[in-house]
Motif scaffolding. Structure first.
Motif, PDB file in Angstrom:
ATOM      1  N   TRP A  44      16.768  15.381 -21.028  1.00 42.27           N
ATOM      2  CA  TRP A  44      16.853  16.192 -19.780  1.00 42.27           C
ATOM      3  C   TRP A  44      18.041  15.928 -19.092  1.00 42.27           C
ATOM      4  O   TRP A  44      18.534  16.623 -18.014  1.00 42.27           O
ATOM      5  CB  TRP A  44      15.953  15.433 -18.706  1.00 42.27           C
ATOM      6  N   TRP A  45      19.236  15.545 -20.079  1.00 45.91           N
ATOM      7  CA  TRP A  45      20.745  15.744 -19.279  1.00 45.91           C
ATOM      8  C   TRP A  45      21.254  16.937 -20.171  1.00 45.91           C
ATOM      9  O   TRP A  45      20.861  17.322 -21.258  1.00 45.91           O
ATOM     10  CB  TRP A  45      21.138  14.206 -19.611  1.00 45.91           C
ATOM     11  N   PHE A  46      22.464  17.124 -19.561  1.00 46.48           N
ATOM     12  CA  PHE A  46      23.292  18.315 -20.186  1.00 46.48           C
ATOM     13  C   PHE A  46      23.991  17.705 -21.239  1.00 46.48           C
ATOM     14  O   PHE A  46      24.478  16.481 -21.362  1.00 46.48           O
ATOM     15  CB  PHE A  46      24.070  19.174 -19.178  1.00 46.48           C
ATOM     16  N   ARG A  47      24.596  18.477 -22.381  1.00 48.96           N
ATOM     17  CA  ARG A  47      25.627  18.066 -23.200  1.00 48.96           C
ATOM     18  C   ARG A  47      27.149  18.351 -23.071  1.00 48.96           C
ATOM     19  O   ARG A  47      27.712  18.571 -21.840  1.00 48.96           O
ATOM     20  CB  ARG A  47      25.050  18.742 -24.434  1.00 48.96           C
ATOM     21  N   ASN A  48      27.956  17.924 -23.955  1.00 43.22           N
ATOM     22  CA  ASN A  48      29.080  17.793 -24.031  1.00 43.22           C
ATOM     23  C   ASN A  48      29.584  19.406 -23.536  1.00 43.22           C
ATOM     24  O   ASN A  48      29.182  20.347 -24.019  1.00 43.22           O
ATOM     25  CB  ASN A  48      29.964  17.496 -25.051  1.00 43.22           C
ATOM     26  N   VAL A  49      30.826  19.408 -22.850  1.00 43.72           N
ATOM     27  CA  VAL A  49      31.468  21.006 -22.364  1.00 43.72           C
ATOM     28  C   VAL A  49      32.200  21.436 -23.700  1.00 43.72           C
ATOM     29  O   VAL A  49      32.825  20.744 -24.240  1.00 43.72           O
ATOM     30  CB  VAL A  49      32.296  20.760 -21.358  1.00 43.72           C
ATOM     31  N   LYS A  50      31.780  22.489 -24.115  1.00 43.35           N
ATOM     32  CA  LYS A  50      32.454  23.191 -25.498  1.00 43.35           C
ATOM     33  C   LYS A  50      32.837  24.721 -25.000  1.00 43.35           C
ATOM     34  O   LYS A  50      32.046  25.404 -24.191  1.00 43.35           O
ATOM     35  CB  LYS A  50      31.535  23.083 -26.869  1.00 43.35           C
ATOM     36  N   ALA A  51      34.026  24.972 -25.910  1.00 37.50           N
ATOM     37  CA  ALA A  51      34.400  26.363 -25.770  1.00 37.50           C
ATOM     38  C   ALA A  51      34.361  27.010 -27.181  1.00 37.50           C
ATOM     39  O   ALA A  51      35.301  26.809 -27.867  1.00 37.50           O
ATOM     40  CB  ALA A  51      35.706  26.482 -24.897  1.00 37.50           C
ATOM     41  N   GLY A  52      33.102  27.583 -27.652  1.00 34.20           N
ATOM     42  CA  GLY A  52      32.946  27.592 -29.110  1.00 34.20           C
ATOM     43  C   GLY A  52      32.973  26.238 -29.944  1.00 34.20           C
ATOM     44  O   GLY A  52      31.898  25.662 -29.706  1.00 34.20           O
ATOM     45  N   ASP A  53      33.850  26.273 -30.681  1.00 31.98           N
ATOM     46  CA  ASP A  53      33.888  24.826 -31.157  1.00 31.98           C
ATOM     47  C   ASP A  53      34.709  23.876 -31.021  1.00 31.98           C
ATOM     48  O   ASP A  53      34.715  22.697 -31.386  1.00 31.98           O
ATOM     49  CB  ASP A  53      34.295  25.214 -33.100  1.00 31.98           C
ATOM     50  N   VAL A  54      35.312  24.008 -30.048  1.00 28.90           N
ATOM     51  CA  VAL A  54      36.351  23.140 -29.241  1.00 28.90           C
ATOM     52  C   VAL A  54      35.467  22.360 -28.329  1.00 28.90           C
ATOM     53  O   VAL A  54      35.019  22.787 -27.091  1.00 28.90           O
ATOM     54  CB  VAL A  54      37.597  23.962 -28.573  1.00 28.90           C
ATOM     55  N   HIS A  55      35.568  20.960 -28.414  1.00 31.27           N
ATOM     56  CA  HIS A  55      35.179  20.024 -27.448  1.00 31.27           C
ATOM     57  C   HIS A  55      36.103  19.919 -26.202  1.00 31.27           C
ATOM     58  O   HIS A  55      37.146  19.451 -26.320  1.00 31.27           O
ATOM     59  CB  HIS A  55      34.741  18.834 -27.939  1.00 31.27           C
ATOM     60  N   ILE A  56      35.781  20.149 -25.056  1.00 36.94           N
ATOM     61  CA  ILE A  56      36.774  19.979 -24.009  1.00 36.94           C
ATOM     62  C   ILE A  56      36.505  18.483 -23.396  1.00 36.94           C
ATOM     63  O   ILE A  56      35.381  18.475 -22.713  1.00 36.94           O
ATOM     64  CB  ILE A  56      36.633  21.027 -22.778  1.00 36.94           C
ATOM     65  N   HIS A  57      37.395  17.780 -23.505  1.00 38.66           N
ATOM     66  CA  HIS A  57      37.342  16.503 -22.835  1.00 38.66           C
ATOM     67  C   HIS A  57      37.588  16.428 -21.483  1.00 38.66           C
ATOM     68  O   HIS A  57      38.005  17.422 -20.874  1.00 38.66           O
ATOM     69  CB  HIS A  57      38.356  15.428 -23.365  1.00 38.66           C
ATOM     70  N   HIS A  58      37.050  15.625 -20.756  1.00 37.79           N
ATOM     71  CA  HIS A  58      37.130  15.528 -19.384  1.00 37.79           C
ATOM     72  C   HIS A  58      38.549  15.025 -18.897  1.00 37.79           C
ATOM     73  O   HIS A  58      38.878  15.120 -17.548  1.00 37.79           O
ATOM     74  CB  HIS A  58      36.113  14.413 -18.455  1.00 37.79           C
ATOM     75  N   VAL A  59      39.514  14.748 -19.808  1.00 37.60           N
ATOM     76  CA  VAL A  59      40.705  14.552 -19.341  1.00 37.60           C
ATOM     77  C   VAL A  59      41.576  15.690 -18.873  1.00 37.60           C
ATOM     78  O   VAL A  59      42.311  15.731 -18.197  1.00 37.60           O
ATOM     79  CB  VAL A  59      41.561  13.854 -20.522  1.00 37.60           C
ATOM     80  N   VAL A  60      41.060  17.011 -19.598  1.00 44.86           N
ATOM     81  CA  VAL A  60      41.516  18.093 -19.294  1.00 44.86           C
ATOM     82  C   VAL A  60      41.262  18.529 -17.660  1.00 44.86           C
ATOM     83  O   VAL A  60      41.955  18.865 -16.803  1.00 44.86           O
ATOM     84  CB  VAL A  60      40.891  19.318 -19.999  1.00 44.86           C
ATOM     85  N   PHE A  61      40.073  18.347 -17.381  1.00 43.31           N
ATOM     86  CA  PHE A  61      39.453  18.487 -15.562  1.00 43.31           C
ATOM     87  C   PHE A  61      40.340  17.419 -14.872  1.00 43.31           C
ATOM     88  O   PHE A  61      40.741  17.664 -13.693  1.00 43.31           O
ATOM     89  CB  PHE A  61      38.219  18.390 -15.517  1.00 43.31           C
ATOM     90  N   GLY A  62      40.697  16.145 -15.496  1.00 45.92           N
ATOM     91  CA  GLY A  62      41.349  15.236 -14.706  1.00 45.92           C
ATOM     92  C   GLY A  62      42.735  15.650 -14.435  1.00 45.92           C
ATOM     93  O   GLY A  62      43.203  15.421 -13.429  1.00 45.92           O
TER      94      GLY A  62
END
Length: 364
Positions: A44-62
């Protein structure tokens, strides 16, 4: 409580710092809850944020939030406490997201759930401790925003010189404490200078730069440092790791380089197993062929023994081929003497021998 908050936070001008502190802690806790649910693969929880095959870490949003909050705090005019508070909150949220993946930035690798990922938790705890001390009014190295106090009969130059000398000594003690491997003592000692004296006087940790430079392996100081590490430091580290795992989850995955080595080792082990199987099959085949040859030879010898009569053997030659001759061996029989051939008679055949008389002529 409200009066204390107004007196220590609002009246002292620390409201933006308080907003940064609260936003930092709340964002860190929510981030850890989020990543732990993602790791547990909850449906019931969402998954990792991805743009295609690239995993966008939350350090980018930070990084984006830190940039927005920092620029906003610089652009807000003075006297706008609400805007300063909002900018501090945004900056605190971005700082929590960045420091939560501090180990990823440090190692330039996805080590979030590995043993190296504990560096992120250490950075977060250090930030929380420093911010909390600043909120309590404890200033680093005794720095004060107010002007220097004046004493009657004492020149202001002497007071300022003593003040600068004390700051330099405290900074030197802090650097020495950090070189001895005592990170927490050095950082908290910036606010409590007495800890710097204790950290600078006591022996360094075994793996610190000061220990490598100054201590020999067989010296007394190195032995004392190892004993203190086992008796005092390790229980504290185990307690800190327990608190970190209780808050942020277990960091028990293998790092990528070890995982690559593990895959390589697994492939090498499989190839070696295949080689062993092939060698075992070849040995089994050779044994089977040798067994068939042995049975065929035995059958042939048995058939030959029935058809051919036994050959007599010389008893003297029996067992002579089983051992090599030794120099001290002596022959058990005397060699048969050879007979010399008779010397030819030099006299002619018709000449009689003086002792034998005349020879009778033979028949013609």
């Amino acid at each position: 409580m409200i009066h204390l908050f107004e007196h220590r936070i609002v009246d002292a001008g620390r409201l933006p710092l308080f907003g940064f502190f609260v936003a930092f802690i709340v964002t860190f806790v929510l981030t850890r809850v989020n990543v732990r649910l993602i790791r547990a693969d909850v449906r019931w929880w969402f998954r990792n944020v991805k743009a295609g095959d690239v995993h966008i870490h939350h350090v980018v949003f930070g990084v984006v939030l830190m940039l927005v909050g920092g620029v906003a705090s610089l652009a807000v005019p003075d006297g706008r406490v609400g805007f300063d508070l909002a900018a501090a909150v945004v900056f605190g949220m971005g700082s929590a997201l960045v420091l939560d993946e501090f180990a990823l930035i440090l190692h330039l690798s996805d080590v979030y759930w590995t043993e190296k990922g504990r560096a992120s938790l250490d950075a977060v705890f250090v930030a929380i401790a420093v911010t909390g001390l600043l909120l309590l009014g404890v200033n680093p190295l005794g720095l004060e925003s107010s002007p220097l106090p004046s004493f009657p009969g004492v020149r202001i130059e002497l007071v300022s010189g003593f003040y600068v000398a004390s700051l330099a000594i405290n900074l030197l003690l802090a650097v020495l404490t950090l070189l001895k491997g005592k990170i927490w003592t050095g950082l908290i000692g910036l606010f409590v200078p007495a800890l710097l004296i204790v950290g600078a006087v006591r022996v360094a940790r075994p793996g610190s730069p000061w220990s490598r430079w100054r201590y020999d392996v067989d010296s007394r100081k190195y032995g004392r440092a190892v004993r203190r590490e086992k008796r005092i430091r390790r229980p504290l580290i185990r307690g800190k790791i327990w608190v970190q795992e209780f808050i942020a989850g277990r960091h028990d995955l293998l790092p990528p380089e070890l995982l690559h080595r593990r895959g390589t080792a697994e492939r090498a082990r499989r190839r070696e197993a295949v080689r062993r199987q092939r060698r075992a099959a070849a040995r089994a085949q050779r044994r089977a062929v040798a067994h068939v040859r042995t049975r065929t030879t035995a059958r042939f010898r048995k058939r030959r023994a029935h058809t051919d009569p036994p050959r007599p053997r010389n008893p003297r030659l029996r067992l002579a081929h089983l051992r090599p001759p030794r120099p001290d061996d002596r022959p058990t029989h005397r060699p048969t003497p050879r007979r010399r051939a008779a010397a030819p008679d030099p006299s002619p055949p018709d000449t009689p021998h003086p002792d034998r008389g005349h020879a009778e002529p033979g028949p013609r």
